[in-house]
Design an enzyme around this catalytic site. Structure first.
Site, PDB file in Angstrom:
ATOM      1  N   LYS A  13      39.575  49.721  36.136  1.00  0.00           N
ATOM      2  CA  LYS A  13      38.975  50.253  37.372  1.00  0.00           C
ATOM      3  C   LYS A  13      40.058  50.583  38.408  1.00  0.00           C
ATOM      4  CE  LYS A  13      36.427  46.604  38.102  1.00  0.00           C
ATOM      5  NZ  LYS A  13      36.816  45.806  36.935  1.00  0.00           N
ATOM      6  N   ARG A  88      28.651  44.392  42.599  1.00  0.00           N
ATOM      7  CA  ARG A  88      28.839  43.588  41.398  1.00  0.00           C
ATOM      8  C   ARG A  88      27.594  42.764  41.074  1.00  0.00           C
ATOM      9  NH1 ARG A  88      34.776  43.165  41.357  1.00  0.00           N
ATOM     10  NH2 ARG A  88      35.390  42.034  39.521  1.00  0.00           N
ATOM     11  N   ARG A 127      49.042  42.195  31.895  1.00  0.00           N
ATOM     12  CA  ARG A 127      49.093  42.821  33.227  1.00  0.00           C
ATOM     13  C   ARG A 127      50.148  42.163  34.119  1.00  0.00           C
ATOM     14  NH1 ARG A 127      43.810  43.750  36.648  1.00  0.00           N
ATOM     15  NH2 ARG A 127      43.507  41.545  36.197  1.00  0.00           N
ATOM     16  N   ARG A 160      48.842  37.874  37.918  1.00  0.00           N
ATOM     17  CA  ARG A 160      47.755  37.488  38.815  1.00  0.00           C
ATOM     18  C   ARG A 160      47.210  36.129  38.396  1.00  0.00           C
ATOM     19  NH1 ARG A 160      43.326  42.165  39.749  1.00  0.00           N
ATOM     20  NH2 ARG A 160      41.874  40.519  39.231  1.00  0.00           N
ATOM     21  N   ARG A 171      35.572  35.097  33.855  1.00  0.00           N
ATOM     22  CA  ARG A 171      35.314  36.382  34.534  1.00  0.00           C
ATOM     23  C   ARG A 171      34.487  37.307  33.641  1.00  0.00           C
ATOM     24  NH1 ARG A 171      41.162  38.123  35.796  1.00  0.00           N
ATOM     25  NH2 ARG A 171      40.279  40.039  36.641  1.00  0.00           N
TER      26      ARG A 171
HETATM   27  P1  AP5 Z   1      43.302  47.399  35.879  1.00  0.00           P
HETATM   28  O1  AP5 Z   1      43.277  48.843  36.251  1.00  0.00           O
HETATM   29  O2  AP5 Z   1      44.055  46.448  36.730  1.00  0.00           O
HETATM   30  O3  AP5 Z   1      41.810  46.894  35.603  1.00  0.00           O
HETATM   31  P2  AP5 Z   1      40.646  46.454  36.602  1.00  0.00           P
HETATM   32  O4  AP5 Z   1      39.368  46.893  35.967  1.00  0.00           O
HETATM   33  O5  AP5 Z   1      40.936  46.896  37.992  1.00  0.00           O
HETATM   34  O6  AP5 Z   1      40.809  44.880  36.446  1.00  0.00           O
HETATM   35  P3  AP5 Z   1      40.625  43.747  37.528  1.00  0.00           P
HETATM   36  O7  AP5 Z   1      41.144  42.476  36.885  1.00  0.00           O
HETATM   37  O8  AP5 Z   1      41.217  44.160  38.837  1.00  0.00           O
HETATM   38  O9  AP5 Z   1      39.106  43.690  37.617  1.00  0.00           O
HETATM   39  P4  AP5 Z   1      38.241  42.590  38.201  1.00  0.00           P
HETATM   40  O10 AP5 Z   1      36.984  43.345  38.291  1.00  0.00           O
HETATM   41  O11 AP5 Z   1      38.170  41.330  37.435  1.00  0.00           O
HETATM   42  O12 AP5 Z   1      39.020  42.138  39.499  1.00  0.00           O
HETATM   43  P5  AP5 Z   1      38.854  42.445  41.039  1.00  0.00           P
HETATM   44  O13 AP5 Z   1      40.200  42.517  41.619  1.00  0.00           O
HETATM   45  O14 AP5 Z   1      37.912  43.578  41.255  1.00  0.00           O
HETATM   46  O15 AP5 Z   1      43.844  47.319  34.373  1.00  0.00           O
HETATM   47  C1  AP5 Z   1      44.008  46.079  33.693  1.00  0.00           C
HETATM   48  C2  AP5 Z   1      45.294  46.122  32.835  1.00  0.00           C
HETATM   49  O16 AP5 Z   1      45.149  47.082  31.790  1.00  0.00           O
HETATM   50  C3  AP5 Z   1      46.532  46.560  33.623  1.00  0.00           C
HETATM   51  O17 AP5 Z   1      47.634  45.858  33.126  1.00  0.00           O
HETATM   52  C4  AP5 Z   1      46.651  48.071  33.342  1.00  0.00           C
HETATM   53  O18 AP5 Z   1      47.979  48.522  33.439  1.00  0.00           O
HETATM   54  C5  AP5 Z   1      46.110  48.162  31.920  1.00  0.00           C
HETATM   55  N1  AP5 Z   1      45.365  49.397  31.669  1.00  0.00           N
HETATM   56  C6  AP5 Z   1      44.547  50.054  32.530  1.00  0.00           C
HETATM   57  N2  AP5 Z   1      44.011  51.134  31.949  1.00  0.00           N
HETATM   58  C7  AP5 Z   1      44.474  51.148  30.669  1.00  0.00           C
HETATM   59  C8  AP5 Z   1      44.260  52.018  29.548  1.00  0.00           C
HETATM   60  N3  AP5 Z   1      43.453  53.092  29.654  1.00  0.00           N
HETATM   61  N4  AP5 Z   1      44.885  51.719  28.381  1.00  0.00           N
HETATM   62  C9  AP5 Z   1      45.701  50.638  28.295  1.00  0.00           C
HETATM   63  N5  AP5 Z   1      45.949  49.791  29.315  1.00  0.00           N
HETATM   64  C10 AP5 Z   1      45.342  50.038  30.480  1.00  0.00           C
HETATM   65  O19 AP5 Z   1      38.137  41.123  41.539  1.00  0.00           O
HETATM   66  C11 AP5 Z   1      38.811  39.870  41.518  1.00  0.00           C
HETATM   67  C12 AP5 Z   1      37.841  38.784  41.936  1.00  0.00           C
HETATM   68  O20 AP5 Z   1      37.399  39.018  43.291  1.00  0.00           O
HETATM   69  C13 AP5 Z   1      36.541  38.687  41.121  1.00  0.00           C
HETATM   70  O21 AP5 Z   1      36.715  37.916  39.954  1.00  0.00           O
HETATM   71  C14 AP5 Z   1      35.595  38.040  42.147  1.00  0.00           C
HETATM   72  O22 AP5 Z   1      35.807  36.665  42.215  1.00  0.00           O
HETATM   73  C15 AP5 Z   1      36.037  38.665  43.460  1.00  0.00           C
HETATM   74  N6  AP5 Z   1      35.251  39.854  43.800  1.00  0.00           N
HETATM   75  C16 AP5 Z   1      35.703  41.155  43.850  1.00  0.00           C
HETATM   76  N7  AP5 Z   1      34.711  41.998  44.178  1.00  0.00           N
HETATM   77  C17 AP5 Z   1      33.593  41.226  44.351  1.00  0.00           C
HETATM   78  C18 AP5 Z   1      32.231  41.519  44.685  1.00  0.00           C
HETATM   79  N8  AP5 Z   1      31.814  42.781  44.894  1.00  0.00           N
HETATM   80  N9  AP5 Z   1      31.366  40.486  44.761  1.00  0.00           N
HETATM   81  C19 AP5 Z   1      31.767  39.225  44.563  1.00  0.00           C
HETATM   82  N10 AP5 Z   1      33.033  38.873  44.223  1.00  0.00           N
HETATM   83  C20 AP5 Z   1      33.931  39.864  44.117  1.00  0.00           C
HETATM   84 MG    MG Z   2      41.248  45.902  39.812  1.00  0.00          MG
END
Ligand code: AP5
Ligand code: MG
Length: 213
Positions: A13, A88, A127, A160, A171
């Site tokens: 994402k 979410r 990552r 991270r 997660r």
């Molecule tokens: P990356 O692009 O970083 O993936 P991502 O989907 O953004 O992963 P996140 O870990 O950020 O998602 P998340 O939803 O768990 O975390 P968030 O920060 O939103 O890619 C991942 C890896 O793969 C990277 O190394 C990248 O280089 C590689 N990659 C990418 N695309 C690729 C491809 N096509 N091919 C190969 N490799 C690739 O949330 C964190 C925490 O915050 C949550 O757990 C929760 O506790 C809280 N939170 C956030 N939003 C909310 C909400 N709305 N409500 C409640 N809690 C929330």
């Molecule tokens: Mg992310």
């Protein structure tokens, strides 16, 4: 254009949100990034959110919804935005719909990036992120030019905290239980587009552009 990015943790994402934001010139709003920056600077919100994030759980809706609605009301979001990691839960989606309806506005499209759980685990273990500018890399798939160093700002890359294997499993469970039902929610509104996340970031982005039309 007001867009939502949906997908499991590690589906890509953040990677796609950056490409979409640059290409369509719309702001990128990531709730995960907002929480991490609050944790880093030790705010009250950061203190409250930390325990949930470290456990792989969701931060409660009451701490999350107002934060996003506030960000959305900024003048720079009037012409569009890309929401990464919000909504979410069904409750968050309903709150977002209600607030947008009250402003005679609406989400245009939900982009659902599909990646199987086994691949998610592999992506998270590789990552590396920049603690300074937030850029995201992967040791094998998206390596920085110099190992361990951010291409944009030369800071040393870090792992991270919530990418530890036990937390990744939690997660993923949280995603399947609370977030995946949103696919049905936006499909029922005729707004969900499914994107195959199993290609390179550039190929995934091409499919997104093609489907957005
Ligand atoms: P990356 O692009 O970083 O993936 P991502 O989907 O953004 O992963 P996140 O870990 O950020 O998602 P998340 O939803 O768990 O975390 P968030 O920060 O939103 O890619 C991942 C890896 O793969 C990277 O190394 C990248 O280089 C590689 N990659 C990418 N695309 C690729 C491809 N096509 N091919 C190969 N490799 C690739 O949330 C964190 C925490 O915050 C949550 O757990 C929760 O506790 C809280 N939170 C956030 N939003 C909310 C909400 N709305 N409500 C409640 N809690 C929330
Ligand atoms: Mg992310």
């Amino acid at each position: 254009m007001k867009l939502i990015l949906l997908g499991a943790p590690g589906a890509g994402k953040g990677t796609q949100a950056k490409l979409i934001s640059d290409y369509y010139a719309i702001p990128h709003i990531s709730t995960g990034d907002i929480f991490r920056s609050n944790i880093k600077s030790g705010t009250e919100l950061g203190k409250k959110a930390k325990a949930f994030i470290d456990a792989g759980a969701l931060v409660p809706d009451e701490l999350t919804v107002d934060l996003v609605l506030d960000a959305l009301s900024a003048p720079e979001c009037m012409g569009g935005c890309i929401l990464d990691g919000f909504p979410r839960t069904i409750a968050q989606a309903e709150a977002l719909d209600a607030a947008m309806k009250a402003a005679s506005d609406a989400i245009d499209c939900c982009i659902d990036i599909e990646v199987p759980d086994e691949v998610i685990i592999e992506r998270m273990s590789g990552r590396r992120v920049c603690p300074s500018c937030g850029a995201s890399y992967h040791t094998v798939n998206v390596p920085p030019k110099t190992e361990g160093i951010c291409d944009s700002c030369s800071a040393a890359l870090v792992i991270r905290k919530d990418d530890e294997p036990g937390t990744v499993k939690a997660r993923l469970d949280t995603y399947h239980e609370q977030t995946q039902p949103l696919i049905g929610y936006y499909t029922a509104q005729g707004k969900n587009i499914v994107i195959d996340g199993m290609h390179s970031p550039e190929e995934v982005f091409s499919e997104i552009k093609e489907k957005l039309g």
